[in-house]
Structures are given as structure tokens and as C-alpha cells.
Design an enzyme around this catalytic site. Structure first.
Site, PDB file in Angstrom:
ATOM      1  N   CYS A   1     -21.544  15.703  38.951  1.00  0.00           N
ATOM      2  CA  CYS A   1     -21.848  14.527  39.162  1.00  0.00           C
ATOM      3  C   CYS A   1     -20.793  13.260  38.767  1.00  0.00           C
ATOM      4  O   CYS A   1     -20.365  12.408  39.298  1.00  0.00           O
ATOM      5  CB  CYS A   1     -23.255  14.070  38.403  1.00  0.00           C
ATOM      6  SG  CYS A   1     -24.590  14.997  38.806  1.00  0.00           S
TER       7      CYS A   1
ATOM      8  N   CYS B   1     -28.459 -31.901  18.410  1.00  0.00           N
ATOM      9  CA  CYS B   1     -28.126 -30.881  17.545  1.00  0.00           C
ATOM     10  C   CYS B   1     -27.396 -29.909  18.422  1.00  0.00           C
ATOM     11  O   CYS B   1     -26.158 -29.185  17.864  1.00  0.00           O
ATOM     12  CB  CYS B   1     -29.055 -30.279  16.757  1.00  0.00           C
ATOM     13  SG  CYS B   1     -29.964 -31.368  15.645  1.00  0.00           S
TER      14      CYS B   1
ATOM     15  N   ASP C   1      -1.190  17.412   5.623  1.00  0.00           N
ATOM     16  CA  ASP C   1      -2.061  16.381   5.051  1.00  0.00           C
ATOM     17  C   ASP C   1      -2.332  15.306   6.095  1.00  0.00           C
ATOM     18  O   ASP C   1      -3.109  14.454   5.884  1.00  0.00           O
ATOM     19  CB  ASP C   1      -1.565  15.669   3.887  1.00  0.00           C
ATOM     20  CG  ASP C   1      -0.089  14.989   4.036  1.00  0.00           C
ATOM     21  OD1 ASP C   1       0.336  14.874   5.239  1.00  0.00           O
ATOM     22  OD2 ASP C   1       0.571  14.696   3.208  1.00  0.00           O
TER      23      ASP C   1
ATOM     24  N   ASP D   1       1.515  23.958   4.886  1.00  0.00           N
ATOM     25  CA  ASP D   1       2.460  23.104   3.684  1.00  0.00           C
ATOM     26  C   ASP D   1       1.880  23.631   2.448  1.00  0.00           C
ATOM     27  O   ASP D   1       0.620  24.060   2.142  1.00  0.00           O
ATOM     28  CB  ASP D   1       2.366  21.669   3.964  1.00  0.00           C
ATOM     29  CG  ASP D   1       3.057  20.828   3.096  1.00  0.00           C
ATOM     30  OD1 ASP D   1       4.110  21.060   2.879  1.00  0.00           O
ATOM     31  OD2 ASP D   1       2.612  19.943   2.283  1.00  0.00           O
TER      32      ASP D   1
ATOM     33  N   ASP E   1       3.097  15.006   7.021  1.00  0.00           N
ATOM     34  CA  ASP E   1       3.392  15.860   8.038  1.00  0.00           C
ATOM     35  C   ASP E   1       3.352  15.728   9.497  1.00  0.00           C
ATOM     36  O   ASP E   1       3.091  16.577  10.324  1.00  0.00           O
ATOM     37  CB  ASP E   1       2.682  17.392   7.707  1.00  0.00           C
ATOM     38  CG  ASP E   1       2.858  17.763   6.337  1.00  0.00           C
ATOM     39  OD1 ASP E   1       4.093  17.609   5.700  1.00  0.00           O
ATOM     40  OD2 ASP E   1       2.044  18.172   5.420  1.00  0.00           O
TER      41      ASP E   1
END
Length: 824
Positions: free
Chosen positions: A18, A92, A717, A516, A721
Site C-alpha cells: 500500500c 475587545c 561517546d 574507544d 568520536d
């Protein structure tokens, strides 16, 4: 030229077949930039050129392809509704309108005096809700509430899905009741006593099933689909139900076998299949629905010196939230006062509560277990960790897997091919029945529904209709997305976020895992590891002198010594005349003792005695990768204090798990060879590349790819890296909680634990295995079932049941993925 974005909810888009029809349809429109479909939440996202297209034309194109559009959400606009109690007249309202019209980026303003509501449609570059509030208040009117309607898209889509399921249930019942009556009447009529007026009775009962509420939507979709030159599954059902009903009416003027019962049964089982598919897919995608319901609805906020409860949508960065015991944290933030333990299982999958104190970051939707916290909101709305996770899971569920290209090519030609086979079988039975009748004589021996003596027209019609209704492009179209739905949802619950289907396919072939060292294998912060006193002194005295002098320093090694001493119950004293000699050491006076701390070279220069007695311990500790300092007082060596970036508790188990998966584990680090080798030996690393600077990690990854091919994954991390993670075939970002860089890699591990890498790889392999199983089953089913039906061995009623079961079996097999054991 201005680009615009549109999001449409298409409940009937239930498979990749679909979705492909919708993509092809929209691609024909001039001005379409990009189309992205996700069957997990029935969503179509379109980027288009506003000067050439509008939302209505896009919606019409999808509906002409045979699919109803339940809702349209403008991706660039947002509606904000402000409640203004003081707006009591047209005067208003006129003031408020003119005030807001002065702001740039306002698309439309509607005022409702009776309800005191102002609805503002904001363009892509328009002001935020807070700016609107301030503008109205500066015009002299208090704003009681601000409601951002664009933020409710997820809730609106969930309501649409529920309504679609409810509609499917009603259609099924409206079809099932008359069809059941037809079956009850058919049995005595066929096997016992003919019922007077039987044909008229069943024609009347079957009419609403085939033509009205039961089948009308199917035939409407079929007609639109054919007009659009894209035949979908509904076309097969229409061709399998309409001709049998109409042919059955011939029985009023010419005696012949009735096919009306078959038409009603085919439509009813088709509607049953649609309903069961919708329910089963709901189970497959329930993980993301659970994520959508996790967030808090309200927040207690300090405003003007008092606590007020406001909707989470109204939170702003900088708001101070009060989180009581048992409350959910309303949004991502930083603790400014208090301490407690938080249940972060929704983010990390870890059931053990995590301690949080002043300065710690907290994640929205996590649960405060005990203490009262004051939290400063840092990220709100779509920027929160939970919102990022939901986006990433949706992205994964809507992505495509390279192996899927085979299924896409197949489903694109599937329906026209099935129609040709059905017409071919009709013609073959009409022209050469005697050549085919021996097949029926053979089948009659074990298939009770086969009647070799039936008339040629009956056999031809039965064979053609059976081919139409047993063919199932949906099974092929569901094979990949349902497995991705379950796999990505299961990963999210365990803190494993996989960006795409391509990453799953690539990840399962990884042969080399690059790690690492700092922050991945080790904790990334130095800790006191060993205290070795010299003869004539003790550990506490040695630590007291070292901690007292180092307490005046901000160096990371100094902080590690002080923190380590306090953990051992030793508090630093007062130091006088503190002096630092750069990288070589520090000195000061402690209780009239001249204390000197540094490396052996410095202490040797200063004429410290007793150093030789420490040389053996010094060499041993340095060999194990420790950073070592010697403490001396009044010219005599008192002992050694060693500091190291300690290995995470789970690193050894994680690397053992990688070896069990057949991975070659490589550690790349900027540390010296000796320190790197010490860590590698402790955890079981296969290969060490030491002294590699951050910019050299990309070259190191390339070298590994030349050796091992495109089967290299890297764990880092996610921030420092980033280039190396991008170079790797699969980049894995490992972080902790809300600080993790979700956008940095193919796979993100929310928990900062290396064992998550093993779990992620097991998940990717299990998910890909399910995709392959589904594709093999769906392809095999169609390859076997269609020829059997064409040969006349399958009754259409059996065929439509088999077609329904084939789709459900694919979904059910994907749901079994939830049983996968990810942990070791």
C-alpha cells in the site's frame, strides 16, 4: 520558491505494498520533493513546493489511489489557542487581532467571544506561544491558558487509529451477521431439503455485505485505485466478490449453481482479516504507543513565589519545577535543590533507581521515588529526550532494509500478474476442461470441497475467483515493517535505539568491534586504586598527608586522591604554603611536616631518602597502567599513592559476550602502549592500537575496513568520536541518559554500559532473522498457493481464509520477536 511539509494519516495503508502505491502516486505530482511513509503509524510525510501544490491536491491524489485520508497535519504551521476571559465583545476581539497581526509570521487569527478563545495559526518562522501570550497581555488582557494544538498530533493520531479499529469492527459485524445466516440456511438447503425462495433470501442477505456498509469502502477503493493505474489488494477482493454475486443472480432466469454465498463469505473474511491485521499491528507497534503515554500531563511550577499546576505544554526553559515523591519528572532538567532516587527504566531499561542530587541532570517522564526535588527545566516540547527517542523509533519503523528491494519489485507487479493468472485459469478451464479434470479426480481423494463432476463454467469461475482471493501481496508488504516495528520497540524499551533498517542489516554482518578506551571500557575519570605505605608508616597516615596537600589542587589526579581518601574515612587537614611545580608535583606544610608529592625524578632531586625500597612496587604499578605519585615528609619517603581510570564493572562480561558472537575486538586509544596494553589484558581485548590521536581514528577505521571489509563497527561517546563513528559501517554511540548524543550514530545505547553493544547485536540479528523468515514465508505461500488455486484444488472460501491467515502469520511471527533474550 518556498518548500512546505505535510503529514497525513492514512489508516488503510497497512503494508509496504500500500505504501508503495501511495509513494508512486504522489511521485507523479509536479512539485513533490520527497515522500516518506511509515506503516507503523499509518503516516505519510510529504515535502512539496508550495507554489506548485497544496494540501488539498495531495490529499485528493492519495484518495484517488484508493486510500482514505483521516487527517492532515501541516508540518510547517502550528495552531495556538489562547483563553482570554476578558475578551467579551467584538471591540475587545478587534484589539487583540490587531495586536497579534503586528507580529511577523502570523498566518491566521480567529476569535471566539462566546468561548473567550483566540486561535492563532503560526507559520514556520512565526513567534512562539509565549510571545503570543505576552502580546495579548501587553494589550491589556489576561491570558488564562495557552494550548498548543500542533503538539497534540500524536494524541490525535492515536484517536484516529482507535476510530479506524472501531470502524473496522462495525463493518465486520454488519457483514458477519447476514453471512452467518446465509451459512445456516445453506447447510439444510444443500444437504437436506431445498428451501423455497432460497436464492432471493440469500441475495437480499448478501446485498449489504457485498455492496453496502460491508463492501462499499473496498469497491470504492478499488475503483479509485484502477483509475489511478495502481491496482491494490482491494481490486482482488472486488473481483473476487462482485462477479460471483452478479453471476449468482443469473439463477433467477437460468438454473445454475449459486455463487452468492461465496461472494458474501469472501467479503466477510476480507473484513475479518482487515480487523485482525489492525489489532495485530497495534500489538506490534505498542512500544511506541507506550512511549507516547509515558510523559507527565501536568507540572508543579514556581510562579511569583507560589506553586501552580500547569500543563506540561506550557513549560518553558528556566522554569523551576517541584517534583514530589511518586511524581513523574515533567520534562528534562537539572536538579537545583534536593536529592532522591529516580526510576529511569523508561529511558535505560535499568530497573534499579539512580541517585540524583544538586547539579545532576534528570530525564522527563522518569519517576521520583522518595525525596522532594526542585528542578530547572532545560529542554521542553519536541527537544526532550523522550521526544527524541519517539522520533528515532518512528524513523526506524518507517525505514527500509536493503533486502526489502526484492519484495518491493515483486509487490509492484503482483496484483496485475495475479489478475492475468486468474483470467488465464478461467480461459484454460473453459477451453480445455478435460485436460485439467484429472487434477480434480486426484485432488478429490483428500480434498472434500473438490467436485470433479461440476460443470465447466462452475469450475472455471471457482478457479479464477480462488486465484484472486488467495493471492496476498499484504503478507509480502508486512514482512519487513512489522519486524522493524517490534524490533525497534523492543530496543527502545531496553535503551537501545537503532536508527534504520539498513543499520540492522549491516550490524548483523559486523566482524570487527572497535572500542574507544576512555569512557567506553573505563569510567573516564581517575580513581584512587592503591595505597602502598613505606616501612614505619601506615596507610591512613600516608593518605592523610597526601589528601591534605592535594586538597589545595584542582588537578584531576589530586581530586581522585582526595575523594578516594574520604571514601576510606580519611579527611584532609589544613595545609600551609601550598606550592605546585607544574606537572612534576606539589608541596606544602602539614602539621609542621614539610610534605612533598610527585614523581620519582622530583623526589630524587630533592634528596628524599628511602626511595629504593619502593622501586619494586613502583615498577609493578606502572606496568599495570597506573599513574603513580610518591609521598615524602621531612625528606623521607612515606609511600606510594596510585591513581587509574578504572575499568567499568561490566566491561569484561561485555567483551566476553562479543567474543561469543564471533567478533574481533580492537581498542583504539590515545594512551601510551603500556597503559593501553594493561587495560587490554585485564578485559580480554584482541588487538590494541595505542597513541592514536582523535583525528587519526578515522584512518585507523579505514585500515581495519581494508583488512576485514565493510564489517567494522565502532563504539564511542557519540560526540568526540563523531568522525570515526561516521566512518565505521555501524557507529554506536554509548552515553548516559539525557546527555547522550542521539543524532550521532546508527545505534545509540542510552545506558553507558558496554553490555548494551552485545544486546544491540543480538537484537539486530534476531530482527533480521524475522525479516528473512517473513519474506520466505510470504513468497513461498504465494508461489505455492496461486498455482494450486489455478488448478481448481482450492475453493474460494478456503482461499480467502488462507489469505487472511498468511498476513496474520507474518505479523504473529514478528510479535514472537518480543521473546528474544537480549541479555547474556
Amino acid at each position: 520558491m518556498s518548500n512546505a511539509q505535510l503529514r497525513l494519516n492514512v489508516p488503510g495503508m497497512g503494508s509496504d505494498h500500500c505504501a508503495a502505491i501511495i509513494r508512486d502516486t504522489l511521485a507523479r505530482l509536479k512539485g513533490i520533493r520527497q515522500v516518506h511513509t511509515s506503516i507503523g503509524n499509518h503516516r505519510v510525510e510529504v515535502a512539496y513546493e508550495r507554489s506548485q501544490l497544496d494540501a488539498d491536491r495531495i490529499r485528493t491524489a492519495i484518495e484517488q489511489a484508493g486510500y482514505e485520508v483521516a487527517a492532515v497535519f501541516d508540518g510547517g504551521e502550528q495552531a495556538v489557542r489562547l483563553t482570554v476571559p476578558g475578551m467579551g465583545s467584538d471591540h475587545c476581539a478587534g484589539i487583540i487581532r490587531s495586536t497579534l497581526q503586528r507580529l511577523d509570521g502570523i498566518e491566521d487569527i480567529q476569535t471566539n467571544i462566546a468561548g473567550h478563545h483566540v486561535t492563532v495559526v503560526i507559520g514556520p518562522s512565526g513567534p512562539d506561544a509565549d510571545t503570543l501570550r505576552q502580546a495579548v497581555e501587553q494589550a491589556g488582557y489576561d491570558v488564562a491558558a495557552v494550548h498548543t494544538e500542533g503538539a497534540d498530533t500524536a494524541e490525535a493520531e492515536a484517536e484516529i487509529e482507535a476510530a479506524y479499529l472501531d470502524q473496522a469492527w462495525k463493518r465486520l459485524w454488519i457483514a458477519a451477521v447476514p453471512t452467518t445466516l446465509i451459512m445456516i440456511l445453506m447447510m439444510p438447503h444443500m444437504f437436506w431439503q431445498p428451501i423455497p425462495g432460497y436464492l432471493a433470501i440469500i441475495a437480499i442477505l448478501a446485498f449489504p455485505v457485498v455492496f453496502l456498509y460491508g463492501g462499499a469502502a473496498t469497491h470504492k477503493a478499488s475503483w479509485r485505485s484502477l483509475r489511478n493505474r495502481n491496482a491494490n489488494m482491494d481490486v482482488l477482493i472486488s473481483m473476487g466478490s462482485l462477479p460471483p454475486y452478479l453471476i449468482g443472480l443469473v439463477g433467477f432466469v437460468y438454473p445454475m449453481t449459486s455463487f452468492i454465498e461465496m461472494a458474501a463469505t469472501i467479503m466477510t473474511f476480507h473484513l475479518l482479516g482487515r480487523y485482525l491485521e489492525a489489532r495485530a499491528k497495534g500489538r506490534a507497534s505498542q512500544a511506541i504507543r507506550r512511549l507516547l503515554t509515558l510523559g507527565a500531563k501536568t507540572a508543579r511550577v514556581e510562579r511569583d513565589g507560589r506553586e501552580v499546576e500547569v500543563p506540561v505544554k506550557e513549560l518553558r526553559p528556566g522554569d523551576i519545577m517541584v517534583v514530589r515523591p511518586g511524581d513523574k519528572v515533567p520534562t528534562d532538567g537539572e536538579v537545583v535543590e534536593g536529592e532522591s532516587h529516580l526510576d529511569e527504566s523508561i529511558a535505560t531499561g535499568e530497573s534499579i533507581p539512580v541517585y540524583k542530587g544538586t547539579g545532576d541532570t534528570v530525564i522527563g517522564a522518569t519517576i521520583n521515588k522518595e525525596g522532594r526535588l526542585r528542578v530547572r527545566a532545560t529542554r521542553v516540547g519536541g527537544d526532550t529526550f523522550l521526544s527524541q527517542v519517539i522520533r528515532l523509533v518512528e524513523q526506524a519503523q518507517g525505514s527500509r532494509v536493503p533486502i526489502q528491494e526484492f519484495a518491493d519489485r515483486m509487490t509492484g507487479r503482483f496484483v496485475p500478474l495475479v489478475i492475468l493468472i486468474a483470467l488465464g485459469s478461467l480461459v484454460a478451464w473453459l477451453l480445455a476442461p478435460e485436460a485439467l479434470r484429472p487434477i480434480l479426480h486426484w485432488g478429490a481423494g483428500f480434498l472434500p470441497w473438490v467436485n470433479p463432476e461440476a460443470g465447466v463454467p462452475v469450475l472455471a469461475i471457482l478457479a479464477a475467483v480462488a486465484v484472486l482471493v488467495i493471492a496476498c501481496p499484504c503478507a509480502l508488504g508486512l514482512a519487513t515493517p512489522t519486524a522493524l516495528m517490534v524490533g525497534s520497540g523492543l530496543g527502545a524499551e531496553r535503551g537501545i535505539l537503532i536508527r534504520s533498517g539498513e543499520a540492522i542489516q549491516t550490524f548483523k554482518d559486523v566482524r570487527v568491534m572497535v572500542l574507544d578506551k576512555t569512557g567506553t571500557i573505563t569510567r573516564g575519570e581517575p580513581q584512587l586504586t592503591e595505597v602502598v605505605p613505606a616501612d614505619g608508616t601506615n596507610e591512613d597516615e600516608l593518605l592523610r598527608l597526601a589528601a591534605t596537600v592535594e586538597n589545595a589542587s584542582e588537578h584531576p589526579i589530586a581530586r581522585a586522591i582526595v575523594d578516594g581518601a574520604r571514601e576510606r574515612g580519611v579527611e584532609p587537614g589544613q595545609v600551609i604554603g601550598f606550592r605546585s611545580t607544574g606537572a612534576r608535583g606539589v608541596s606544602g606544610t602539614v602539621e609542621r611536616q614539610a610534605v612533598l608529592i610527585g614523581n620519582r625524578h622530583l623526589l630524587n632531586e630533592e634528596g628524599v631518602s628511602g626511595l629504593e625500597a619502593l622501586d619494586a612496587d613502583l615498577a609493578s604499578l606502572e606496568e599495570r597502567g597506573r599513574t603513580v605519585v610518591i609521598v615524602a615528609a621531612d625528606g623521607r619517603a612515606y609511600g606510594i599513592v596510585a591513581v587509574a581510570d578504572t575499568i567499568k564493572d561490566e566491561s569484561v562480561d561485555a567483551i566476553r559476550g562479543m567474543h561469543a558472537l564471533g567478533l574481533h575486538v580492537v581498542m583504539i586509544t590515545g594512551d601510551n602502549e603500556r597503559a593501553a596494553r594493561a587495560v587490554a589484558d585485564e578485559v580480554g581485548i584482541d588487538e590494541v592500537q595505542a597513541g592514536v590521536l582523535p583525528e587519526g581514528k578515522v584512518d585507523a577505521i579505514r585500515a581495519l575496513q581494508r583488512r576485514y571489509g565493510d564489517h567494522v563497527a565502532m563504539v564511542g561517546d557519540g560526540i568526540n568520536d563523531a568522525p570515526a563513528l561516521k566512518q565505521a559501517n555501524v557507529g554506536i554511540a554509548i552515553g548516559a541518559g539525557a546527555d547522550v548524543a542521539i543524532e550521532a550514530a546508527d545505534v545509540t545505547l542510552v545506558r553507558g554500559e558496554l553490555t548494551g553493544v552485545v544486546e544491540a547485536m543480538r537484537l539486530s540479528r534476531a530482527t533480521f532473522r524475522k525479516i528473512v523468515q517473513n519474506l520466505v514465508w510470504a513468497s513461498g505461500y504465494n508461489a505455492a498457493a496461486i498455482p494450486i488455486a489455478a488448478a481448481g484444488l482450492l475453493h474460494p472460501m478456503i482461499g480467502v481464509i488462507a489469505m487472511t491467515l498468511s498476513s496474520l502469520s507474518v505479523i504473529g511471527n514478528s510479535i514472537l520477536l518480543k521473546r528474544t533474550r537480549l541479555a547474556g
